[in-house]
Design an enzyme around this catalytic site. Structure first.
Site, short mmCIF file in Angstrom:
data_model
loop_
_atom_site.label_atom_id
_atom_site.label_comp_id
_atom_site.label_asym_id
_atom_site.label_seq_id
_atom_site.Cartn_x
_atom_site.Cartn_y
_atom_site.Cartn_z
N ASP A 263 -28.96 -62.85 -79.47
CA ASP A 263 -28.05 -62.48 -78.70
C ASP A 263 -27.74 -61.33 -78.00
O ASP A 263 -28.68 -60.52 -77.50
CB ASP A 263 -27.51 -61.26 -80.47
N CYS A 265 -26.80 -59.38 -74.77
CA CYS A 265 -26.82 -57.79 -73.96
C CYS A 265 -27.27 -57.52 -72.95
O CYS A 265 -27.96 -57.81 -72.37
CB CYS A 265 -28.43 -56.77 -74.95
N CYS A 276 -32.86 -50.99 -74.75
CA CYS A 276 -33.15 -51.93 -76.88
C CYS A 276 -33.92 -52.41 -75.59
O CYS A 276 -34.67 -52.99 -74.29
CB CYS A 276 -32.28 -52.08 -76.79
N CYS A 278 -34.07 -55.74 -75.68
CA CYS A 278 -33.47 -57.11 -76.05
C CYS A 278 -34.02 -57.57 -74.16
O CYS A 278 -34.75 -59.37 -75.22
CB CYS A 278 -31.93 -57.13 -75.72
N GLY A 308 -23.82 -56.85 -78.33
CA GLY A 308 -23.35 -55.20 -78.99
C GLY A 308 -23.40 -54.96 -80.26
O GLY A 308 -22.57 -55.16 -81.53
N ASP A 347 -22.96 -53.94 -88.53
CA ASP A 347 -23.45 -55.43 -87.21
C ASP A 347 -22.54 -55.72 -87.77
O ASP A 347 -22.19 -56.24 -89.02
CB ASP A 347 -25.30 -55.85 -88.10
N ARG A 349 -22.62 -59.62 -86.78
CA ARG A 349 -23.27 -60.59 -86.25
C ARG A 349 -22.73 -61.63 -87.29
O ARG A 349 -22.44 -62.90 -86.34
CB ARG A 349 -24.46 -60.22 -85.80
N SER A 371 -39.00 -63.75 -83.34
CA SER A 371 -37.85 -62.65 -83.83
C SER A 371 -38.66 -61.93 -85.15
O SER A 371 -39.50 -62.76 -85.31
CB SER A 371 -36.48 -63.69 -84.26
N LYS A 376 -31.87 -63.06 -89.10
CA LYS A 376 -31.46 -64.20 -89.12
C LYS A 376 -32.68 -65.41 -89.54
O LYS A 376 -32.46 -66.09 -89.94
CB LYS A 376 -32.32 -63.87 -87.25
ZN LIG Z 1 -29.89 -54.51 -75.98
#
Ligand SMILES: [Zn+2]
Length: 436
Positions: A263, A265, A276, A278, A308, A347, A349, A371, A376
């Site tokens: 996702d 970032c 983070c 990411c 985000g 969250d 998402r 992941s 997910k």
């Molecule tokens: Zn991030």
């Protein structure tokens, strides 16, 4: 009161606004109610395996009498199209010339394309409209692709570093000398079948339609006035898929598949922010994809525009400030609480729709799932895809300031081989202050 029950193009039935352009009265066509002209629209039978049986998605504003969907193409970029029309640089009735735009690599069809349960947020035929709907295009229907597939070379400095460190090899095929990766990439716009989306979220279709109408400031009246229209093209960002190795290996049960679902970032992915994990995790995912492709399989990176946690970057930066200014500084044990204070949720998402893209690719088994997200993992396995191995981010790839995020996520249920930290230890994980 004005009668809005008919909205044909004929002046006697439509509305006339008071605004004038070039001295002419402007005619406004409302789409919020069925009209006589709407009867020319073709039905959509979601989940049919034959694209002609399923029917095309007609969502362009240049073809009002054939429209059979709510919203329009290009997601949020439809607003830029409006600016181009308003400023006079784009003819509102422009139709794309689709010559030579067909997919660079064929993908599908797969059995999942004809399963109304497996795919509810993508038009599986979105890349093939120029082919499968050719007869309808010839009849004047304005049917547009919602998926495009092309080839590219990509370069990332961390991967060159991995070659120098001996973790990756340039094989001349998946990775060219000099570090160029050969990829197939697909851009996907969301096409939502509203009854299916509602079911995934555990909501009624009516509640979903009402919330979408209200939370977009009433942007799409048909959501509440046209229950006969079941398909909605939402004004949101889409998905990009990067495929490494042989595309045919994705669906071959005898060849391995690595997948990372990422996702967006922007702060980390593009600008290298260290708050983070990411970008490091994305690069680690690409490394796994390269290894798997070089072992005769394929690697898939799915990149969702859900900045985000789908709260957007303004909310995200507000949360960063709140985290770093709180009593005791930025701490793993208060990581989710600060997000919830600002956004109302931890969250947004909603991974329930995420597996659709994997079903569009025909995925039935993932050998290496790069992941740690339990949401997910649960969404993918619940959708009927087997996950053989979960690959966490190696400790040495985690930036120091990102310890707060990763330990908080592990404590909240993210996959970890060692198990999460105790509550006391979690409180000891601290990030940098705001001005350090
Ligand atoms: Zn991030």
């Amino acid at each position: 009161m004005t009668d809005l029950t008919d909205s044909t193009n004929s002046p006697e039935n439509g509305l006339n606004s008071n605004s004038r352009t070039n001295g002419k009265r402007r005619h406004i066509v409302l789409t919020s109610h069925p009209s006589r002209s709407g009867t020319q629209a073709l039905p959509i039978r979601w989940g049919q395996a034959d694209p002609l049986e399923r029917g095309p998605i007609v969502a362009t504003v240049s073809d009002p009498k054939h429209r059979n969907a709510i919203g329009t193409h290009s997601g949020s970029y439809a607003v830029y199209r409006a600016l181009a029309v308003a400023s006079g640089v784009l003819q509102p009735d422009h139709r794309p010339d689709l010559t030579n735009t067909a997919p660079a690599v064929p993908i599908g069809p797969f059995p999942s394309w004809g399963d109304a349960q497996k795919i509810v947020s993508i038009d599986p035929f979105g890349a093939l409209v120029g082919d499968v709907y050719q007869p309808l295009l010839a009849q004047g229907f304005d049917i547009r692709p919602t998926i495009a597939v092309t080839n590219a070379h990509i370069q990332m400095p961390e991967l060159n570093e991995a070659v120098r460190a001996g973790r990756l090899q340039e094989d001349g095929k998946v990775m060219k000398p000099g570090g160029d990766l050969v990829v197939t990439k697909a851009a996907i716009e969301p096409v939502w079948y509203l009854p299916g989306v509602a079911e995934r979220l555990g909501a009624s279709e009516e509640d979903l339609r009402y919330a979408l109408f209200e939370q977009t400031g009433g942007m799409f009246p048909e959501l509440v006035t046209r229950p006969d229209l079941k398909v909605f093209l939402p004004p949101i960002g889409g998905i990009t898929v990067y495929i490494l190795g042989d595309v045919a290996a994705i669906t071959d049960p005898n060849r391995p598949l690595a997948v990372r679902v990422h996702d967006e970032c922007n702060g980390s992915d593009v600008f290298g922010s260290d708050i983070c994990t990411c970008r490091p995790y994305l690069v680690h995912g690409i490394e796994a994809c390269i290894e798997t492709a070089q072992a005769g399989g394929a690697g898939v990176i799915v990149y969702f525009r859900k900045e985000g946690r789908a709260l957007g970057e303004v909310t995200k930066f507000l949360v960063y400030n709140a985290r770093k200014r709180q009593e005791g500084g930025d701490r793993a044990d208060a990581y989710f609480a600060r997000t919830e204070c600002v956004a109302g949720v931890q969250d947004m998402r909603f991974q329930e729709l995420m597996p659709d893209v994997l079903h569009w690719l025909g995925v039935t088994r993932i050998d290496r799932f790069v992941s740690m997200s339990d949401m997910k993992y649960n969404a993918i396995t619940k959708s009927g895809i087997e996950i053989v191995e979960r690959v966490p981010i190696p400790d040495d790839l985690i930036p120091a300031d990102a310890r707060v995020e990763i330990e908080a996520k592990k404590a909240a249920g993210y996959y970890t081989a060692q198990g999460p930290l105790s509550e006391e230890d979690l409180a000891l994980i601290k990030g940098r202050g705001l001005v350090e």
